[in-house]
Design an enzyme around this catalytic site. Structure first.
Site, short mmCIF file in Angstrom:
data_model
loop_
_atom_site.label_atom_id
_atom_site.label_comp_id
_atom_site.label_asym_id
_atom_site.label_seq_id
_atom_site.Cartn_x
_atom_site.Cartn_y
_atom_site.Cartn_z
N GLY D 131 0.82 -1.21 0.00
CA GLY D 131 0.00 0.00 0.00
C GLY D 131 0.85 1.25 0.00
O GLY D 131 1.17 1.81 1.05
N SER D 133 1.21 3.76 -3.33
CA SER D 133 0.72 4.86 -4.16
C SER D 133 -0.64 5.37 -3.69
O SER D 133 -1.44 4.63 -3.13
CB SER D 133 0.57 4.41 -5.61
OG SER D 133 1.82 4.06 -6.11
N GLU D 250 15.29 -4.63 -6.04
CA GLU D 250 14.04 -4.54 -6.77
C GLU D 250 14.27 -4.09 -8.21
O GLU D 250 13.59 -4.52 -9.12
CB GLU D 250 13.16 -3.54 -6.03
CG GLU D 250 11.78 -3.44 -6.57
CD GLU D 250 11.05 -2.27 -5.93
OE1 GLU D 250 10.23 -1.68 -6.62
OE2 GLU D 250 11.33 -1.97 -4.74
#
Lengths: 363, 357, 387, 385
Positions: D131, D133, D250
């Site tokens: 959670g 954006s 990432e």
């Protein structure tokens, strides 16, 4: 890179940085031979980097050799270092005597063929090789020629330059012609075939381009930091930053591809990796040169600024020993042959390129 | 623009901006045919505009058709407008009027696909056409086929065909239609070539494409001005500005070549201009869809926000009625091998309309 | 938002008579080619030929649109456009009069005194007098308003000092139209800039050649050391020169030179591909031709707008951006096609190889000169209401 | 600045090779058993498959054994990840927890949090969504407004999150909320990370259908949802700083350049069956890029394993990788014409894969840091900012 290589690279960068000056580069483009530069490279042993200890050299480590070719590319050294190192590889493979002084190789175009004729005990060489690098300055020319259905390596001491030409970077690219020139038997041996020469040539240009790309990025960063427009260095403008970031991605990719191809080649194969690397670096060359010039603006379009020494080399080298179009076709044929399902094991396998190693059984 | 153009484009603008609501667009993708909208199209004379007055049309020029189709493209009108307009134009040329209702259009040029068998006016249709735009939703499918030196047309009721319902990437119907020996009434059309049909439908599609491209630009500029990031509207970031400028250039180039092509499509080198137009439109679509999505960020990636109605249509349309690659090849083939000193004079005569402004 | 107007590019219609003019120009050019006057078939660079320039002048193809009073020929902008296209298609050696005909004269016509127009324009139209630009400086490229060349008031005129760079053909030009600072930059940096006509024979001027990437001498650096410029050489109002400069830049943005500079490469490539080119090659060639034909329509549309008395600056910026990017793409495609079609450029297609090399070198400066790509896109962004 | 950290990766060593072979065997068996096809894609949510991956010890494999991990190296994890992604296996369910939440808890979580969540994550039993954006906060993540207010024993959350992938199927969320006002001095302060059970009263999940017509995104509304104190991750107000350290993982991972691999596989087969010089060349260009990307990605994984933080290198890979993933469908389109498509057999996934790749291609250069943001990071790494 190991410690020895780090030292080698530092030495090479220092030496080449001192010697590859603008006057030397300009004079070479006008046809002068940079004798001092070459002599210094000989003194430090760089021109012998491909020579094994058995042949009177120091190491003959393949990794070292390509490191030097890359450094020479970064400094736009106007000498046939790569060609001389390639010539020694060919001579060594053929069991022929090593050459002293600048040397070059041929043929470098797929369409060109040399032939060896035997009449009685006499051997004679015929054929035309175009675009031979640095032929006019080479003391030795190592050629591949067809001899009764096989390919032999021929060592020639007198280089018969028929016409002088240039590539886009104004490096000599000459036509040599043999019309039944007599060759002595001890100047012939069995070594490379054309594909092997072509592939190693491609690797040399790949390494040199990776060097030139690093240089192009360094120059661009420096200029973007110095040049002030609208009250700020142009490197502070987002539009410029975003372009330089793209340039950096291509430089990084080229380094990765060249490093991997050199490592694979040093490990004893690398056919696929060299093809993929020449393709990838060739793609990078066009993009990178475009961005570098765009950021440099008008100054980059002058002969006075040094950017063009690197960009013109990129434009020239990407076409030599096979353009990215040609090598991409080769890569495409190779993977089409193995098929889609085996593509991943192929790419990740011990030696991508050797289909035998592909664990297709695990499908 | 002439008065007729103004009148009909104004009518189209009113109609489409009132009735092409997000709901209508969404329902159309679920297979609901927007009949009210279609009645509006008929009432305003849009569907018949290319036909002669005797057949209920106004014999509109290609330029007028282009202008109206741009309005339709700007609203992503979910109807077979290009197909019906060109179909009725053809039927009018054949001297027969057309019934109301949407038409699908199949131009037979390939060895596979449908075959029209027999001679004279009574003929038989056989085979399968893989992706007919609005095939099932249209009342009739207009088949255009080469016949001797000219062409002929036949309308077949879609009820008589076996339908394999499919959609393109934009969710528009692209049905597979199988004719199992369906008898049709065949009418010759004089003074129209099979290629000319492709040209006209390409031009109408070009209008849709230009309108949709224009809308992607408007949406992107609007979004960039509204959306605040790092304390400023996106529009103030140079990286965004430069991309939107590129998008604007793509839209402008598409519009320019379509405008110019409309002027000359029926002229001597109309084929080459159409090919150039189709090639350029595809390039503009590549740029336009990529930039508009990049600027919209995640917002553009939803079905809730309208951008996708335009970008998905653009993706689909660039390769329908022959792919961009085929059109590029035709253009290139026309010039490959031209002597260097002649290329300019051969190029320069294409697409220049003479006359006063 | 209403972006419609600026991005519309209505199709231009050319009077049929223009075709006759084209034929006339082509006949002249093929005569010149036969006599060897169109030199350098292996290059895309625009070179100086005083002889050729004088012949063009004799045909009335310099100063075509100006009034007869100033040596012009009162032709339409569309006629001038057609002649320009024809000249560029053969890479005619028009460098000598290019700047004066395209840019300087436009400024003089609009801002110059009657005496200036009488003095300079007829000589320009006759192909005798040439101008070099006099805008860019070593530290002022895209940011032109930051220029440092300055002129101070003296009795009867001005004293000019500073350096101007990227001046093409200064080695044959007799004059330059300098943009210089005559008052210190205040809040608005665009105020206090002035344009002066400078006779390059004046004492205190040094001309230094700059060799370009292609190894050619086209640019020069001009240094002014206390050069006296008489009052009569002031163009327009002192301190209000910025507008003149921007007008001048708009004249040079949308012409066919923005997408025809490398036309010779396209022509040689098309010929070398031959009639039996592969389908894939034809696709790539077709893609390039489609872009060229589109740019031409846009360029003609702008010419028609100019003829109708409008100043389509935004449209011109779009044409320049698309056109110059196209010319770079052309080089990329040409190279790919040569490689993938296996054209042996080292032997049979030698001229193609040379033109390709020349186009490669020159194409990089197209997105830089006359307003860089970034500046153009900034102009377009402003037109979209983003700035 | 050094762009030559991409040392050559010749092949797997004796530690990696058997593992890779084991993963391939597993995947071959699963595919043969119908668990997935090439058209499935790694972005597919499949709890059952995730449990099988967990049972093999391939979720949380670098974590300590006491938390259900396997204490294996990050290179081993890299190998497993690229194998799963290259096969198009459906790993989305455990993806977020495996890649992001697990390492985060290991570095800043409480003992209780680690004990509670890590073993269940590793077994593929509990799935997380992210959670981050918000409607007014995309690239500018520091501008989030969802607020956590201190209440007795915990925090009350009010606000909205968007683009939350698979919130409708995940059990838990790693939530970023503002717990103190934004200040100009410390733009990245004041944000706290929470673990939120999605069944908590006051949470509404609303689907957002994406461009491809699929439901993976959601909008989540928090209307006074209560989160107990012991579900704060790390330090209150330190949430943003806690997360930035993981970006290299990432951004340089195979998920940045393997999104279209299945399409490439089918494309190679198509071209192999209908070879012509031009298509072979196109394939060759793509494969050369892919091979280069993998070299880069693998060598950065090696650097990460050695404890480096190659953030610049990772950004380079993300930019190149996502552009490559966009190029694959663009090239595929040129080869797979409408005619080719019409002739494809039912079993041939080529058309389906192409459509999906085309649909998803705009998202590659947006998610996980837009192209513009990533290039900004690179420019910073080069010293331009």
């Amino acid at each position: 890179m190991n410690e020895t290589q780090r030292i080698l690279l530092e030495t090479a960068n220092r030496l080449l940085g001192d010697l590859c000056t603008r006057p030397v580069g300009d004079a070479a483009e006008q046809g002068a031979w940079p004798a001092d530069l070459w002599r210094r490279l000989e003194e430090t042993g760089f021109t012998n980097a491909a020579r094994s200890t058995a042949r009177g050299g120091e190491s003959g480590d393949i990794g070292d050799m390509y490191l030097l070719v890359k450094a020479a590319g970064a400094h736009a050294a106007p000498v046939p270092l790569a060609e001389t190192l390639l010539a020694e590889q060919m001579l060594a493979a053929a069991g022929l005597q090593a050459a002293d002084g600048p040397a070059t190789i041929g043929p470098v175009l797929r369409a060109d063929r040399m032939t060896l004729a035997r009449r009685g005990g006499r051997l004679s060489l015929s054929g035309v090789a175009r675009r031979v690098p640095w032929a006019r300055h080479a003391r030795t020319l190592v050629l591949l020629a067809e001899d009764r259905g096989t390919t032999v390596t021929v060592r020639v001491e007198q280089v018969p330059v028929e016409a002088q030409g240039w590539n886009q970077a104004r490096e000599p690219r000459d036509t040599v012609r043999f019309d039944g020139t007599e060759i002595s038997a001890d100047a012939i041996g069995n070594g490379f075939d054309f594909d092997e020469l072509y592939r190693r040539g491609a690797l040399c240009r790949t390494a040199a381009m990776a060097g030139a790309l690093e240089k192009v990025l360094a120059l661009t960063l420096r200029y973007a930091g110095e040049r002030v427009q609208f009250g700020r260095p142009i490197g502070k403008f987002q539009a410029v930053q975003q372009q330089i970031a793209v340039l950096a991605t291509h430089v990084a990719a080229s380094n990765a591809a060249a490093n991997a191809a050199i490592a694979a080649h040093a490990g004893g194969d690398g056919a696929f990796q060299i093809a993929a690397a020449k393709t990838r670096v060739g793609q990078a060359a066009g993009v990178a040169a475009g961005i570098a010039h765009q950021v440099h603006g008008a100054i980059g379009f002058t002969h006075e600024h040094e950017l063009h020494r690197s960009t013109r080399r990129l434009w020239a080298w990407r076409d030599e020993f096979g353009s990215e179009v040609e090598w991409a076709s080769w890569v495409g044929q190779t993977v089409a042959k193995i098929g889609g399902e085996v593509l991943w094991p192929f790419l990740t396998g011990r030696s991508a390129g050797a289909a035998a190693d592909v664990p297709g059984a695990e499908r | 623009m002439s008065e007729t153009t103004d009148m009909i484009t104004d009518a189209a603008t009113r109609l489409f901006s009132e009735q092409c609501t997000p709901r209508v667009l969404a329902e159309a993708e679920q297979g609901v045919f927007p009949s009210t909208l279609w009645s509006g199209v008929e009432d305003n004379g849009i569907a018949s505009m290319l036909a002669a007055e005797a057949h209920g049309g106004i014999a509109a020029s290609p330029g007028v058709a282009l202008a109206v189709m741009r309005v339709a493209g700007r609203h992503a009108v979910p109807l077979p407008l290009a197909e019906t307009m060109v179909g009725r134009w053809l039927l009018s040329k054949a001297g027969i009027g057309a019934a109301t209702g949407p038409l699908a259009l199949v131009v037979l040029r390939r060895p596979d696909g449908w075959k029209v068998e027999g001679t004279g006016t009574a003929r038989v249709l056989r085979g399968t056409e893989p992706a007919v735009a609005w095939g099932k939703a249209s009342g009739g499918v207009l088949v255009v086929v080469r016949d001797g030196a000219g062409i002929g047309v036949a309308t077949v009721d879609s009820q008589r065909l076996k339908v394999d319902s499919r959609t393109n990437i934009a969710g528009e119907p692209r049905d597979g239609l199988t004719a199992d020996g369906v008898s049709v009434r065949f009418s010759p059309v004089s003074a129209v070539s099979l290629e000319a049909v492709m040209h006209m439908v390409s031009l109408c599609r070009a209008g849709l494409i230009c309108g949709a491209l224009q809308r992607t630009l408007e949406l992107s500029v609007g979004y960039a001005c509204d959306r605040v990031q790092f304390g400023r509207p996106l529009a103030k970031f140079q990286a965004i500005q430069q991309q939107l400028a590129e998008l604007a250039g793509a839209v402008a180039s598409a519009t320019a070549i379509a405008n110019a092509t409309a002027n000359v499509v029926e002229g001597e080198h109309g084929d080459l201009m159409i090919a150039a137009m189709r090639a350029r439109l595809a390039g503009a679509i590549d740029t336009g869809t990529a930039v508009s999505h990049q600027v919209h960020g995640a917002m553009g990636f939803t079905r809730e926000y309208a951008l996708h109605y335009y970008t998905r249509r653009l993706w689909a349309w660039r390769d329908e009625y022959d792919s961009a690659a085929e059109w590029r090849e035709r253009l290139g083939r026309a010039f490959a091998g031209a002597p260097a000193d002649e290329l300019w004079s051969r190029l320069a005569r294409i697409g220049v309309a003479s006359g006063t402004q | 938002m209403d972006t419609n107007a600026a991005f519309e590019f209505p199709a231009a219609r050319f009077p049929a008579s223009i075709e006759n003019l084209r034929v006339e120009v082509r006949q002249f050019l093929s005569g010149e080619r036969r006599s060897g006057a169109l030199s350098r078939p292996d290059s895309v660079s625009m070179v100086v030929s005083l002889d050729f320039t004088r012949k063009l002048a004799a045909h009335g193809w310099i100063g075509m649109t100006w009034s007869r009073e100033y040596g012009g020929h009162e032709k339409t902008a569309l006629e001038r456009y057609a002649v320009t296209e024809e000249l560029l298609a053969v890479c005619a050696p028009v460098r000598a009069h290019w700047v004066a005909d395209r840019q300087t004269a436009g400024v003089l016509l609009r801002f110059g005194t009657k005496a200036q127009k009488r003095k300079y324009l007829p000589k320009i139209a006759a192909g005798e007098w040439f101008f070099t630009p006099g805008l860019s400086e070593p530290d002022a490229g895209s940011d032109l308003a930051s220029l440092r060349t300055r002129a101070t008031r003296v009795d009867g005129g001005w004293r000019l000092s500073g350096t101007k760079t990227w001046n093409s053909n200064s080695h044959v030009a007799q004059f330059t139209l300098v943009l210089c600072r005559t008052e210190p930059a205040g809040e608005d940096r665009h105020q206090g800039l002035t344009r002066l006509i400078v006779d390059l024979a004046s004492p205190g001027i040094t001309i230094r050649p700059i060799i370009n990437l292609a190894g050619e001498h086209d640019f020069n650096e001009l240094t002014f050391e206390d050069v006296f410029v008489p009052d009569e050489n002031l163009v327009g109002e002192a301190g209000k020169g910025w507008n003149q400069a921007t007008t001048e830049l708009a004249y040079e943005r949308s012409g066919p030179e923005r997408w025809m500079s490398s036309f010779r490469l396209l022509a040689e490539l098309t010929e070398a591909l031959g009639k039996n080119a592969s389908a894939a090659a034809c696709q790539q060639l077709g893609g390039v031709l489609a872009q060229l034909l589109t740019l031409r329509q846009m360029s003609m549309s702008v010419a028609a707008a100019l003829e109708a008395g409008r100043t389509p600056n935004l449209e011109a910026a779009i044409v320049k951006d698309l056109g110059t990017c196209f010319e770079q793409e052309l080089v990329r495609v040409a190279r790919e096609l040569i490689n993938s079609e296996g054209i042996d450029i080292w032997d049979t297609a030698r001229r193609l190889a040379d033109v390709l090399e020349s186009a490669q070198l020159w194409s990089i400066c197209y997105t830089i000169r006359g307003g860089s790509k970034e500046i153009m896109r900034g102009v377009i962004a402003r037109g979209l209401g983003l700035r | 600045m050094n762009l030559n950290n991409f040392t050559a990766v010749a092949h797997d060593d004796e530690r990696l090779a058997p593992l890779r072979a084991e993963v391939r065997r597993f995947l071959a068996e699963e595919r043969a058993a119908g668990a997935f096809t090439r058209a499935t894609g790694w972005d597919h949510w499949d709890p059952e498959f995730s449990r099988k991956v967990g049972a093999k010890g391939w979720i949380g494999m670098t974590w300590p054994r006491r938390y259900g991990g396997q204490a294996r190296s990050s290179l081993e994890r890299f190998v497993v990840t690229e194998e799963l992604l290259a096969a198009g296996a459906p790993v989305r369910a455990h993806w977020m927890a495996d890649r992001q939440l697990g390492p985060l808890l290991l570095s800043v979580g409480t003992e209780q949090q680690k004990d509670t969540y890590l073993p269940r994550i590793a077994r593929g039993e509990i799935f997380f969504c992210y959670g981050l954006s918000e409607p007014d906060s995309g690239s500018d993540l520091a501008s989030i407004r969802t607020a956590g207010t201190k209440v007795d024993g915990g925090w009350a959350i009010i606000g909205r999150k968007v683009w939350v992938g698979y919130a409708h199927r995940a059990h838990m969320m790693n939530l970023f909320a503002r717990t103190s006002p934004r200040s100009d001095e410390d733009r990245h302060g004041g944000v706290t990370q929470f673990i939120v059970d999605l069944k908590t009263p006051g949470i509404t999940v609303r689907p957002i259908v994406n461009l491809a017509g699929e439901h993976d995104f959601n909008e989540i509304v928090f209307d006074d949802a209560f989160v107990p104190d012991d579900l704060v991750i790390g330090t209150v107000g330190n949430g943003w700083k806690q997360v930035t350290g993981e970006l290299a993982h990432e951004r340089s991972g195979p998920e940045r350049w393997l999104n279209t691999f299945s399409l490439l596989v089918h494309l190679v087969d198509r071209v192999a069956q209908h070879p012509n010089e031009r298509d072979l060349e196109k394939i060759g260009r793509l494969v050369s890029q892919l091979w280069t990307l993998r070299q880069m990605s693998f060598s950065i994984a090696t650097l990460l394993e050695q404890g480096g933080t190659p953030n610049l290198e990772a950004a380079l890979i993300k930019d190149l990788g996502t552009l490559y993933d966009q190029e694959v469908p663009a090239v595929a389109r040129q080869i797979v014409s409408e005619e080719v498509r019409a002739g494809l057999s039912e079993e041939d996934y080529l058309g389906e894969l192409l459509d999906r790749a085309l649909y998803y291609s705009p998202s590659y250069t947006i998610r996980g840091g837009t192209k513009e943001i990533i290039r900004g990071v690179i420019a910073k790494g080069l010293g331009l900012r």
